[in-house]
Design a protein around this motif. Structure first.
Motif, PDB file in Angstrom:
ATOM      1  N   LEU A 192       0.519  -1.470   0.416  1.00 29.25           N
ATOM      2  CA  LEU A 192      -0.150  -0.434   0.328  1.00 29.25           C
ATOM      3  C   LEU A 192       0.523   1.495  -0.904  1.00 29.25           C
ATOM      4  N   ASP A 193       2.246   0.875   0.892  1.00 32.44           N
ATOM      5  CA  ASP A 193       2.675   2.367   0.467  1.00 32.44           C
ATOM      6  C   ASP A 193       3.350   2.597  -0.662  1.00 32.44           C
TER       7      ASP A 193
ATOM      8  N   GLU B 206       0.697   3.936  -2.718  1.00 35.04           N
ATOM      9  CA  GLU B 206       0.589   4.760  -2.339  1.00 35.04           C
ATOM     10  C   GLU B 206       0.818   6.421  -2.990  1.00 35.04           C
TER      11      GLU B 206
ATOM     12  N   ASP C  44      -4.754   5.105  -5.404  1.00 37.14           N
ATOM     13  CA  ASP C  44      -6.058   5.382  -3.900  1.00 37.14           C
ATOM     14  C   ASP C  44      -5.522   4.242  -2.763  1.00 37.14           C
ATOM     15  N   ARG C  45      -4.827   4.535  -1.872  1.00 37.37           N
ATOM     16  CA  ARG C  45      -4.786   3.344  -0.656  1.00 37.37           C
ATOM     17  C   ARG C  45      -5.725   2.690  -0.272  1.00 37.37           C
ATOM     18  N   SER C  46      -6.861   3.722  -0.199  1.00 37.98           N
ATOM     19  CA  SER C  46      -8.327   2.430   1.008  1.00 37.98           C
ATOM     20  C   SER C  46      -8.859   1.906  -0.213  1.00 37.98           C
TER      21      SER C  46
END
Lengths: 200, 200
Positions: free
Chosen positions: B132-133, B136, B141-143
């Motif tokens: 995710l890092d 992002e 979009d991380r979520s």
């Protein structure tokens, strides 16, 4: 003062055959000579999880496609032998017999004759009589070689060269060591060529 | 009317990383596009006797030398990650999430961001937070991605692509299929380049 390039090969390896057709030319382009050394890959492959190129149907199918293409691109005759891979014990002993009897040029000629018979024309060379046939056709003394194949010093020499290669980190073939650097695979010869052009 | 070139990669493979930096350029030179496909090599390696490049000390030593040299010659940043090889499950799912959410260009951008973090900078990318890092930082979009990584359709897609690759004979990475021909290994890209120049 660059020393010779060491070229390790197993006569059973089709990729070593392809490399054997190119290595002298690449070395000569950079004013280098090649020290040919026959080895048996079995022990190193066992230790390092290596496998013959055709150990499974998927691998065999890919190797067939890849070898034919590389041979075509590099302009090398290639006929897949029916019994790939052979155990190249006698052909490898023949190489060291020639080296002891007539020197490194004769040994290289022996290796090339055996490689050409096996992968250039698709012949079996594994049995003693087959090795002798190829050697005799290449101008070697058949009866002297027949004795050499069973000479304990020749057997020991092949074993010692194989052991020494493993001590140097060799676990595949073809394998080139030049200026302390390692190059595994027929496809690394172009990289070798480039590194030698940079000055080694 | 030449179709796209299929480029199969496992994000855990350093050789696939090197190939990922060259494949689009080679394809473009011949007016071809590249269809990127993430796969997990584990199942195919199990079937075909494959091994990670660093499975033994001798293999690890050679891979270290070889990868650094290829990266230098090809002008590619390369830093060996500390935990080679990772299991690239989450990074591979991130690839297919990006493909579904934003299309193939976004998916390629995701793969490149993950490859660059892992092999260009030597970062771990295996855990969900790490994937995710990287995503992002690359503008995703991380979520939305966090949801995607646990979406059954994404999981199924990765599995289906891996299965399909094996049906096509793929057992290593990088693996390119162009005009029905197979090219395994970063070192075969120059051969691919040559065959495409001949007209495919």
């Amino acid at each position: 003062m660059a020393g010779p390039i060491t070229f390790y090969f197993d006569i059973a390896s089709p990729y070593a055959y392809l490399a054997s057709q190119r290595i002298d030319g690449i070395a000569a382009r950079h004013g280098r000579t090649v020290d040919w050394r026959a080895i048996l890959l079995g022990p190193a492959m066992k230790l390092n999880g290596g496998r013959p190129v055709n150990v499974t149907p998927m691998r065999a199918a890919y190797a067939r496609e890849d070898l034919a293409r590389l041979a075509r691109i590099w302009g090398i005759a290639f006929v897949e032998p029916p019994n790939l891979p052979i155990f190249a014990l006698r052909p490898s002993r023949a190489f060291y017999w020639a080296q002891g009897a007539e020197g490194p040029e004769a040994a290289r000629r022996m290796a090339q004759a055996l490689f050409n018979a096996h992968f250039g024309r698709g012949e079996d060379i594994q049995e003693e009589a087959q090795t002798l046939d190829v050697a005799e056709a290449a101008g070697f003394d058949r009866s002297a070689l027949a004795e050499g194949l069973n000479d304990q010093r020749i057997k020991d020499r092949l074993r010692a060269e194989t052991d020494a290669s493993m001590t140097r980190g060799v676990f595949g073939a073809p394998w080139v060591i030049a200026d302390g650097r390692n190059y595994w695979g027929a496809d690394r010869l172009d990289i070798l060529d480039r590194v030698l052009a940079e000055g080694g």
